[in-house]
Scaffold this active site. Sequence first.
Site, PDB file in Angstrom:
ATOM      1  N   HIS A 313       0.859  -1.187   0.000  1.00 35.08           N
ATOM      2  CA  HIS A 313       0.000   0.000   0.000  1.00 35.08           C
ATOM      3  C   HIS A 313       0.888   1.227   0.000  1.00 35.08           C
ATOM      4  O   HIS A 313       1.934   1.226   0.629  1.00 35.08           O
ATOM      5  CB  HIS A 313      -0.896  -0.003   1.251  1.00 35.08           C
ATOM      6  CG  HIS A 313      -2.045   0.948   1.165  1.00 35.08           C
ATOM      7  ND1 HIS A 313      -1.930   2.284   1.472  1.00 35.08           N
ATOM      8  CD2 HIS A 313      -3.335   0.751   0.784  1.00 35.08           C
ATOM      9  CE1 HIS A 313      -3.101   2.871   1.286  1.00 35.08           C
ATOM     10  NE2 HIS A 313      -3.974   1.972   0.871  1.00 35.08           N
ATOM     11  N   ASP A 371      -8.015  -5.110   0.093  1.00 37.91           N
ATOM     12  CA  ASP A 371      -8.554  -5.829  -1.058  1.00 37.91           C
ATOM     13  C   ASP A 371      -8.264  -7.322  -1.032  1.00 37.91           C
ATOM     14  O   ASP A 371      -8.870  -8.080  -1.793  1.00 37.91           O
ATOM     15  CB  ASP A 371      -7.975  -5.238  -2.356  1.00 37.91           C
ATOM     16  CG  ASP A 371      -8.461  -3.829  -2.562  1.00 37.91           C
ATOM     17  OD1 ASP A 371      -9.674  -3.614  -2.421  1.00 37.91           O
ATOM     18  OD2 ASP A 371      -7.638  -2.953  -2.846  1.00 37.91           O
TER      19      ASP A 371
HETATM   20  N1  ACO Z   1       4.057  -7.554  -5.169  1.00 37.68           N
HETATM   21  C1  ACO Z   1       5.397  -7.617  -5.353  1.00 37.68           C
HETATM   22  N2  ACO Z   1       6.254  -6.617  -5.103  1.00 37.68           N
HETATM   23  C2  ACO Z   1       5.722  -5.471  -4.671  1.00 37.68           C
HETATM   24  C3  ACO Z   1       4.344  -5.314  -4.460  1.00 37.68           C
HETATM   25  C4  ACO Z   1       3.497  -6.396  -4.724  1.00 37.68           C
HETATM   26  N3  ACO Z   1       2.156  -6.323  -4.533  1.00 37.68           N
HETATM   27  N4  ACO Z   1       4.101  -4.061  -4.018  1.00 37.68           N
HETATM   28  C5  ACO Z   1       5.293  -3.457  -3.961  1.00 37.68           C
HETATM   29  N5  ACO Z   1       6.283  -4.302  -4.346  1.00 37.68           N
HETATM   30  C6  ACO Z   1       7.730  -4.038  -4.355  1.00 37.68           C
HETATM   31  C7  ACO Z   1       8.138  -3.171  -5.538  1.00 37.68           C
HETATM   32  O1  ACO Z   1       8.499  -3.951  -6.644  1.00 37.68           O
HETATM   33  C8  ACO Z   1       9.299  -2.406  -4.944  1.00 37.68           C
HETATM   34  O2  ACO Z   1      10.425  -3.287  -4.928  1.00 37.68           O
HETATM   35  P1  ACO Z   1      11.929  -2.689  -5.153  1.00 37.68           P
HETATM   36  O3  ACO Z   1      12.165  -1.781  -3.998  1.00 37.68           O
HETATM   37  O4  ACO Z   1      12.798  -3.895  -5.175  1.00 37.68           O
HETATM   38  O5  ACO Z   1      11.886  -1.976  -6.475  1.00 37.68           O
HETATM   39  C9  ACO Z   1       8.896  -2.166  -3.506  1.00 37.68           C
HETATM   40  O6  ACO Z   1       8.009  -3.258  -3.189  1.00 37.68           O
HETATM   41  C10 ACO Z   1       8.167  -0.836  -3.282  1.00 37.68           C
HETATM   42  O7  ACO Z   1       7.051  -0.798  -4.164  1.00 37.68           O
HETATM   43  P2  ACO Z   1       6.421   0.515  -4.801  1.00 37.68           P
HETATM   44  O8  ACO Z   1       5.742   0.140  -6.073  1.00 37.68           O
HETATM   45  O9  ACO Z   1       7.436   1.608  -4.844  1.00 37.68           O
HETATM   46  O10 ACO Z   1       5.355   0.905  -3.714  1.00 37.68           O
HETATM   47  P3  ACO Z   1       4.166   1.904  -3.922  1.00 37.68           P
HETATM   48  O11 ACO Z   1       3.896   2.500  -2.592  1.00 37.68           O
HETATM   49  O12 ACO Z   1       4.410   2.834  -5.048  1.00 37.68           O
HETATM   50  O13 ACO Z   1       2.983   0.926  -4.389  1.00 37.68           O
HETATM   51  C11 ACO Z   1       0.987  -0.310  -4.495  1.00 37.68           C
HETATM   52  C12 ACO Z   1       1.857   0.634  -3.660  1.00 37.68           C
HETATM   53  C13 ACO Z   1       0.685   0.333  -5.861  1.00 37.68           C
HETATM   54  C14 ACO Z   1      -0.349  -0.531  -3.769  1.00 37.68           C
HETATM   55  C15 ACO Z   1       1.743  -1.644  -4.684  1.00 37.68           C
HETATM   56  O14 ACO Z   1       2.076  -2.208  -3.436  1.00 37.68           O
HETATM   57  C16 ACO Z   1       0.960  -2.659  -5.533  1.00 37.68           C
HETATM   58  O15 ACO Z   1       1.017  -2.591  -6.754  1.00 37.68           O
HETATM   59  N6  ACO Z   1       0.198  -3.603  -4.873  1.00 37.68           N
HETATM   60  C17 ACO Z   1      -0.613  -4.534  -5.589  1.00 37.68           C
HETATM   61  C18 ACO Z   1      -1.914  -3.869  -6.054  1.00 37.68           C
HETATM   62  C19 ACO Z   1      -2.898  -3.665  -4.923  1.00 37.68           C
HETATM   63  O16 ACO Z   1      -3.156  -4.547  -4.117  1.00 37.68           O
HETATM   64  N7  ACO Z   1      -3.491  -2.437  -4.872  1.00 37.68           N
HETATM   65  C20 ACO Z   1      -4.502  -2.088  -3.870  1.00 37.68           C
HETATM   66  C21 ACO Z   1      -4.033  -1.016  -2.960  1.00 37.68           C
HETATM   67  S1  ACO Z   1      -5.223  -0.753  -1.660  1.00 37.68           S
HETATM   68  C22 ACO Z   1      -6.419   0.241  -2.301  1.00 37.68           C
HETATM   69  O17 ACO Z   1      -6.241   0.938  -3.273  1.00 37.68           O
HETATM   70  C23 ACO Z   1      -7.790   0.274  -1.657  1.00 37.68           C
END
Ligand code: ACO
Length: 437
Positions: A313, A371
């Site tokens: 998140h 979610d």
């Molecule tokens: N699966 C695998 N790796 C992940 C995930 C994931 N779900 N989420 C983050 N990471 C990793 C990234 O690859 C990154 O790795 P790195 O540092 O080696 O490059 C690190 O964790 C940080 O991730 P970011 O993308 O920078 O985190 P951000 O805060 O931008 O993203 C997000 C948050 C978009 C929710 C992300 O975690 C994601 O895509 N999750 C899956 C989709 C999801 O469940 N969305 C619902 C959110 S809740 C809502 O909207 C009600």
Amino acid sequence: MSDSGKKKNTVTITDNATGKSYEMPVMEGTIGPRVFDIRKLYGDSGMFTYDPGFMSTASCESRITYIDGDAGILLYRGYPIEQLAEKSDFIEVSYLLMHGELPNAAQRKTFEHNITYHSMVHEQMAWLFRGFRRDAHPMAVMCGVVGAMSAFYHDSTDINDPHQRMVASHRLVAKMPTLAAMAYKYSVGQPFMYPRNDLKYAENFLRMTFGVPAEDYKVNKVLADAMDKIFILHADHEQNASTSTVRLASSSGANPFACIAAGIASLWGPAHGGANQAVLEMLMEIGSVDKVSEFLRQVKDKNSNVRLMGFGHRVYKNFDPRAAVLRKSCQEVLEALGVQNEPLLKLAMELERIAREDDYFVKRKLYPNVDFYSGIILRAMGFPMSMFTVLFALARTVGWVAQWNEMIADPAQKIGRPRQLFTGSKQRDFVPMAKRG
Ligand code: ACO
């Protein structure tokens, strides 16, 4: 309200190009990070700030919802979400969000009466539905019909009249379940069901969605409670994309129904309201517990572009407090429906167990978000995936309405008008067609 944050200390920024310094007041909230007030920065320095995605920018002052992502805390008007989900109900939480305090018995009675007695929609709205294709996405229908409320309820579109604002707020919270159920009924070709005033908010919605005129609908208390909890958990989440959209749209003085329709449009996007559908699709694709390790191997492979949906998140970096509530609720719903052995739940729990022990996820502070379990519950209740975001919109309407009212009443409110860093062509002379390359 705008200047109620006590001004303490200042921040000084020095422009190294000119050697000039600019001092800005620091404002403190009741909790959370301090902010420095840049409102006079452009006037004083001729410079803007640059912050795509508002990563470091507070767009307003608010007293409604507070999130501490590192500590996994979500408060509505100061009350922890876990306590509200366990001890309260959606009607009470709606009053709390809109009015700032939990209602006493008389206030609750009046509020519940107001919501209940606004739940029918203008009969002509049924004809509006008939203009849509049956296979239209229900969110497309919701954008249209909620926007169209401004064509039906003229007597509550004057945003300068507090009474009209309150009537519009009641209408929106009350009619969203009716419209959401109608969007579903229309998609499956069944007759619309009118609301019933002897039922609670979530019960009424379930009956309008799954009941048919040919027989009585028996409310399942466990399902109605779970639905109510889902509404509470999604009711507000401070200045997210859709809420900011509602605020920005209303800052021009547009009517509330049009502004909430704008919020619905923003929520529709997969990066906002569409993730629980993605979780279900992911679980179905994995298929069985023995495929979990291979799937997680792909997730961890940076070249694969596969993400563990429902994990991580932008704000919560410890845990999402809403996920813990839903995990328990999910088990209760499946038990009530006699499907404890639902393979997707088993798969989800195993996926969560393995991921939470895995260094990749632990190091990056990736935990289940709201979610991860909501899609499983909603599917078990009988909702098609296309309705998941509609339910989110239904629940979030009260948050949008509370934020909208707060904004209108704020004397510091101005039309929202971000600035830009222009990187296009400088001024140049028009080139006639014959001279263009
Ligand atoms: N699966 C695998 N790796 C992940 C995930 C994931 N779900 N989420 C983050 N990471 C990793 C990234 O690859 C990154 O790795 P790195 O540092 O080696 O490059 C690190 O964790 C940080 O991730 P970011 O993308 O920078 O985190 P951000 O805060 O931008 O993203 C997000 C948050 C978009 C929710 C992300 O975690 C994601 O895509 N999750 C899956 C989709 C999801 O469940 N969305 C619902 C959110 S809740 C809502 O909207 C009600």
